[in-house]
Design an enzyme around this catalytic site. Structure first.
Site, PDB file in Angstrom:
ATOM      1  N   HIS A  49       0.804  -1.229   0.000  1.00 31.51           N
ATOM      2  CA  HIS A  49       0.000   0.000   0.000  1.00 31.51           C
ATOM      3  C   HIS A  49       0.832   1.272   0.000  1.00 31.51           C
ATOM      4  CE1 HIS A  49      -3.918  -1.995   0.917  1.00 31.51           C
ATOM      5  NE2 HIS A  49      -3.119  -2.878   1.507  1.00 31.51           N
TER       6      HIS A  49
ATOM      7  N   LYS B  61      -8.873  13.649   4.932  1.00 28.91           N
ATOM      8  CA  LYS B  61      -7.988  12.487   4.862  1.00 28.91           C
ATOM      9  C   LYS B  61      -6.933  12.661   5.946  1.00 28.91           C
ATOM     10  CE  LYS B  61      -7.079  13.681   0.491  1.00 28.91           C
ATOM     11  NZ  LYS B  61      -7.104  12.520  -0.369  1.00 28.91           N
ATOM     12  N   ARG B  62      -6.105  11.630   6.189  1.00 27.03           N
ATOM     13  CA  ARG B  62      -5.014  11.816   7.129  1.00 27.03           C
ATOM     14  C   ARG B  62      -4.176  13.030   6.714  1.00 27.03           C
ATOM     15  NH1 ARG B  62      -4.187   7.896  11.223  1.00 27.03           N
ATOM     16  NH2 ARG B  62      -2.358   9.169  11.627  1.00 27.03           N
TER      17      ARG B  62
ATOM     18  N   LYS C 139       0.222  14.472   0.993  1.00 28.70           N
ATOM     19  CA  LYS C 139      -1.155  14.699   0.569  1.00 28.70           C
ATOM     20  C   LYS C 139      -1.416  16.189   0.294  1.00 28.70           C
ATOM     21  CE  LYS C 139      -2.865  10.664   3.169  1.00 28.70           C
ATOM     22  NZ  LYS C 139      -3.551   9.787   2.192  1.00 28.70           N
TER      23      LYS C 139
ATOM     24  N   THR D  99      -8.883   6.256  -1.817  1.00 30.76           N
ATOM     25  CA  THR D  99     -10.208   5.657  -1.963  1.00 30.76           C
ATOM     26  C   THR D  99     -11.284   6.710  -1.698  1.00 30.76           C
ATOM     27  OG1 THR D  99      -9.935   4.838   0.292  1.00 30.76           O
ATOM     28  CG2 THR D  99      -9.626   3.251  -1.483  1.00 30.76           C
TER      29      THR D  99
ATOM     30  N   LYS E 294     -15.176   7.697  -3.422  1.00 33.85           N
ATOM     31  CA  LYS E 294     -16.409   7.966  -2.670  1.00 33.85           C
ATOM     32  C   LYS E 294     -17.017   9.310  -3.080  1.00 33.85           C
ATOM     33  CE  LYS E 294     -14.237   5.364   1.018  1.00 33.85           C
ATOM     34  NZ  LYS E 294     -13.329   5.469   2.179  1.00 33.85           N
TER      35      LYS E 294
HETATM   36  C1  26Q Z   1       3.684   0.491  10.113  1.00 30.34           C
HETATM   37  C2  26Q Z   1       4.594   0.147  11.110  1.00 30.34           C
HETATM   38  C3  26Q Z   1       4.424   0.575  12.416  1.00 30.34           C
HETATM   39  C4  26Q Z   1       3.324   1.368  12.729  1.00 30.34           C
HETATM   40  C5  26Q Z   1       2.412   1.702  11.748  1.00 30.34           C
HETATM   41  C6  26Q Z   1       2.596   1.272  10.437  1.00 30.34           C
HETATM   42  C7  26Q Z   1       1.603   1.644   9.395  1.00 30.34           C
HETATM   43  C8  26Q Z   1       0.257   1.683   9.699  1.00 30.34           C
HETATM   44  C9  26Q Z   1      -0.665   2.027   8.750  1.00 30.34           C
HETATM   45  C10 26Q Z   1       1.998   1.938   8.103  1.00 30.34           C
HETATM   46  C11 26Q Z   1       1.059   2.282   7.132  1.00 30.34           C
HETATM   47  C12 26Q Z   1      -0.296   2.323   7.456  1.00 30.34           C
HETATM   48  C13 26Q Z   1      -1.359   2.693   6.508  1.00 30.34           C
HETATM   49  C14 26Q Z   1      -1.184   2.905   5.230  1.00 30.34           C
HETATM   50  C15 26Q Z   1      -2.301   3.309   4.373  1.00 30.34           C
HETATM   51  O1  26Q Z   1      -3.397   3.584   4.826  1.00 30.34           O
HETATM   52  N1  26Q Z   1      -2.070   3.358   3.055  1.00 30.34           N
HETATM   53  C16 26Q Z   1      -3.119   3.739   2.143  1.00 30.34           C
HETATM   54  O2  26Q Z   1      -3.766   2.565   1.673  1.00 30.34           O
HETATM   55  C17 26Q Z   1      -4.896   2.882   0.885  1.00 30.34           C
HETATM   56  C18 26Q Z   1      -5.592   1.589   0.541  1.00 30.34           C
HETATM   57  O3  26Q Z   1      -4.865   0.883  -0.404  1.00 30.34           O
HETATM   58  C19 26Q Z   1      -4.508   3.669  -0.337  1.00 30.34           C
HETATM   59  O4  26Q Z   1      -5.668   4.050  -1.018  1.00 30.34           O
HETATM   60  C20 26Q Z   1      -3.702   4.917   0.054  1.00 30.34           C
HETATM   61  O5  26Q Z   1      -3.202   5.560  -1.103  1.00 30.34           O
HETATM   62  C21 26Q Z   1      -2.558   4.523   0.969  1.00 30.34           C
HETATM   63  O6  26Q Z   1      -1.887   5.675   1.448  1.00 30.34           O
END
Ligand code: 26Q
Length: 800
Positions: free
Chosen positions: A349, A540-541, A546, A648, A652
């Site tokens: 991702h 969004k975050r 972004k 995503t 929406k």
């Molecule tokens: C990793 C290690 C330690 C702590 C946290 C993490 C961690 C947690 C969550 C790393 C990444 C995430 C989340 C990533 C994320 O939400 N990515 C998004 O995924 C969506 C679904 O595929 C995409 O639409 C977005 O573009 C992408 O940013």
């Protein structure tokens, strides 16, 4: 308990499970009783679905994810079962409003953002497509933090979503597994390997039924909770050591206490690795146990189980399955490796290097000594295969190694997931291509058929039908209700896009959604919004890539223009921002403060004459998204090209008739291909141009100084125009734009501002705007998660 008439069941449930009568019940009691009344109606379908899967010996899908961003379940469950009207009537008999009772449900936020919400959409689509599936994750006691805005600053508070109990879940104390940590590996007399962990924790299952569209199938979301094997050491307690007596339970509790609230930085903390192994081990043990119980032979696992890894967070599962096959089931390493690869798929991702997980080798080895040996054994086979292939030089070989040898040695989880899976997919076409040329270029050389694309999608039940009943009814009137079962049937709207009656009806729905949102925001924050203004939304975050900052700088530039040229006929705009920043992400938190500082100043300035309003909504979450998206006119998808894997939210918004202003990034590109160039506002550099510019010399200072609008806005922010109380608050943030501007705000600013003026011109031609909005609704049915899950099912999992 009968499941006849909802009305009588509701009162029955209220008495027997809440212990109150209708006169004593509070709204939260009514919610609990209503949810359990609905859950009772799910159970028979659930049991039938499970039986049917066992009877048919069907292959199952297992979706392993450290995040499930579920939101509320009441409306979704009622609507998928077709019980909404009945529940409305049952509550109305007691003078209650379903919408008000729904407000009592906490928003289940066991996820950060896109990746977690995707997992929730996928669970719903799996059930809707009648695919037998389990979701596996952690039942966090505190999910995503609640965001409060104090004097413009983000403050994080714990969210206690379980405080009033969870009416949807079933605790399964009998489905429990022991999870080991630490200790040592020994060779036993018969030559087999035994791991003697120093610490054991029990994982036990908590199940939530997931109902598909029209109640077709009910799958299970199985979340693990943790207990110590010995919840209280009575001898220690009796000896007066009260804390020590409970220490093991506290240690177990801490495992499932919090979701890591960062979605972009792999923090590298020991507790995170413990969480990853805890849920991976419990899930893999559960999957293998089920397989052996029903099919006898562990070697047929790949025929009956497809395990999908949602990013690398569960990647240690690869080593865990190997351990179970070799150490517990006595398979040869090579046979186990073949089974493992045929069982796993891995979804990536993100390409951001700082988000790629790797663990310091000493930590990994101390916590998981047996898994460390297995990783070494996998690695030696992998590297041998690479040398034999003849296509890999030394640099390529060290790039694909599971161990990063540069500096402090680390275990690379993405390489482990790639090596252990037969399929590795990206989440949008551009992202998948970039995987091949950047992070995975060497592994791609070695395994050229493994990487494939599965463009993301969203469930149209939650993100159209439930969040926007007005639009759903309007579409039904126009083209019938076939789109409810096949979202791509929305294309039947295309020939009607120019129809003025439909245009007016769609516009009326949009306006009433805007009125509802405006009222909500007025009640929540006291800010008054004009529902006839253009609602321009970025939710969004908060992350630098972004580029909320690009939007804010342009907002300041617009503010400036409006004040300098009040005579021009400006389009009234409402700029809506929302999102959470990782607690430790300094610049993201500063961007939130900046949005609030700009809002305070602009909203209080009579000279803009109500032409511009800015709001930062607090505590953006799934439930808030369901209110905002149906009310949006313009969707901001403005990431630096090449950095947003998919997005995503973009899907929406378009499905709800907002037009997109966006870069050629992630799924925006495919949205553009579907809706057509004339129905979307694309601006800025391509991913290739960004890469090129970063490789050449990029001089943002020159660009800023060469663009009067940009220069003026950046200088205003830097010099404290929006922060009189602390004039230097943003000096450093703005200096970052002059000095390096990694996210290319300066390079894209003029194109972005020009695109915004093109938006204004289009808005002034109401018929043309409305026609484009209908085109968007009509053409984005392809972005349904039903289509995405259909592709995973056929091309990766071998089900369907
Ligand atoms: C990793 C290690 C330690 C702590 C946290 C993490 C961690 C947690 C969550 C790393 C990444 C995430 C989340 C990533 C994320 O939400 N990515 C998004 O995924 C969506 C679904 O595929 C995409 O639409 C977005 O573009 C992408 O940013």
């Amino acid at each position: 308990m009968t499941t006849g008439n909802i009305e009588s069941d509701l009162i029955d449930v209220l008495r027997r499970r809440v212990g109150k009568d209708e006169f004593a019940a509070k709204p939260s009691d009514w919610f609990y009783a209503a949810a359990q009344t609905v859950r009772d109606r799910v159970i028979d379908h659930w049991i039938a679905s499970t039986r049917q899967t066992y009877a048919a010996g069907s292959k199952r899908v297992y979706y392993l994810s450290l995040e499930f961003l579920i939101g509320r379940l009441m409306r979704d469950t009622l609507s998928n079962l077709g019980l909404t009207r009945e529940m409305e009537r049952a509550l109305a008999d007691h003078g209650l409003d379903l919408a008000a009772i729904e407000e009592m449900e906490p928003d289940a936020a066991l996820g950060n953002g896109g990746l977690g919400r995707l997992a929730a959409c996928f669970m719903e689509s799996l059930a809707s497509l009648d695919i037998p599936a389990y979701g596996y994750g952690i039942r966090y006691v505190n999910g995503m933090f609640r965001q409060r805005i104090d004097d413009g600053w983000q403050v994080e508070l714990p969210e206690t979503w379980l405080a009033n109990g969870n009416p949807w879940e079933f605790k399964r104390r009998e489905s429990a597994y022991r999870i080991g940590f630490g200790g040592e590996v020994v060779e036993t007399a018969d030559g087999s390997i035994a791991w003697n962990p120093a610490e054991l924790i029990e994982a036990s299952a908590v199940d939530t039924p997931v109902v598909g569209w029209r109640g077709k199938r009910v799958n299970t979301l199985r979340l693990w909770t943790a207990n110590s094997l010995d919840p209280i050491k009575l001898d220690a307690f009796n000896a007066g050591d009260h804390a020590g007596a409970l220490a093991d339970q506290v240690r177990a509790d801490s495992l499932v206490r919090v979701l890591y609230p960062a979605d972009s930085n792999a923090s590298g903390q020991e507790l995170r690795l413990r969480q990853e192994y805890f849920f991976s081990s419990a899930s893999i043990q559960d999957i293998v146990r089920r397989h052996v119980q029903y099919h006898g032979d562990v070697t047929t696992l790949p025929d009956k189980a497809a395990i999908q890894l949602n990013d690398t967070h569960p990647a240690v599962s690869v080593a865990e399955l190997m351990r179970l096959l070799v150490d517990n089931h006595g398979l040869e390493f090579d046979e186990a490796w073949d089974i493992t690869k045929r069982t796993f798929g891995y979804t990536n991702h993100t390409l951001l290097p700082e988000a790629l997980e790797s663990w310091p080798l000493p930590l990994f080895e101390r916590l998981l000594p047996r898994h460390m040996q297995i990783v070494y054994a996998i690695n030696s086979r992998l590297l041998r295969e690479a040398r034999k292939s003849g296509v890999m030089d030394d640099d390529s070989i060290s790039a694909i190694s599971l161990i990063d040898e540069g500096g402090e040695r680390r275990v690379r989880m993405a390489n482990l997931a790639f090596a252990g899976a037969h399929s590795v997919n990206g989440v949008a076409a551009l992202h998948t291509e970039l995987m091949k040329t950047t992070v995975f270029s060497d592994l791609h050389k070695l395994y050229p058929t493994r990487i494939n694309n599965k463009t993301n999608g969203v469930t149209p039940r939650r993100w159209l039908q439930q969040c926007n009943p007005g639009l759903t009814a309007t579409i039904k009137d126009a083209i019938g209700d076939a789109f409810l079962d096949d979202t791509e049937k929305l294309v039947d709207l295309v020939p009607l896009a120019g129809d003025s009656t439909l245009q007016e009806r769609v516009a009326e729905v949009k306006r009433s959604n805007k009125v509802a949102l405006a009222k909500h925001i007025k009640d929540l924050m006291g800010v008054r919004l004009d529902p006839d203004a253009l609602f321009d939304v970025q939710i969004k975050r908060i992350h630098e890539y972004k580029r909320q900052l690009l939007n804010l700088v342009e907002t300041v530039a617009l503010y400036d223009q409006i004040r300098s040229h009040p005579e021009r006929d400006w389009v009234p705009r409402v700029k809506i921002f929302g999102g959470k920043a990782a607690s430790s992400y300094h610049n993201a938190k500063l961007v939130i403060k900046l949005a609030n500082d700009i809002a305070r100043r602009v909203n209080a300035d009579p000279s803009v004459g109500g032409l511009l309003k800015v709001v930062f909504v607090p505590n953006y979450n799934v439930t808030f998204a369901e209110r905002i998206i149906p009310a949006a006119d313009l969707s901001e998808q403005i990431s630096t090209a090449g950095m947003e894997a998919s997005g995503t939210g973009n899907m929406k918004f378009a499905l709800n008739g907002a037009l997109t202003i966006g870069t050629l990034d992630g799924a925006n590109i495919e949205i553009k291909d579907h809706v057509g160039d004339e129905n979307i506002f694309i601006f800025g550099m391509t991913a290739e141009e960004v890469a090129q510019k970063r490789a050449d010399t990029y001089n943002p200072r020159e660009l800023i100084e060469g663009s009067p609008e940009l220069h003026q806005a950046v200088e205003a922010i830097a010099s404290g125009v929006f922060s009189h109380d602390d004039p230097h608050r943003y000096t450093e943030l703005m200096a970052g734009l002059y000095d390096h501007d990694w996210f290319m705000v300066a390079a894209d600013f003029d194109a972005y501002a020009a695109a915004q003026r093109a938006v204004d011109r289009r808005w002034e031609d109401a018929a043309s705007w409305r026609k484009a909005a209908i085109h968007n609704i009509a053409k984005v049915g392809w972005f349904s998660s039903d289509r995405t899950i259909g592709e995973y099912a056929r091309e990766i999992w071998g089900v369907l």
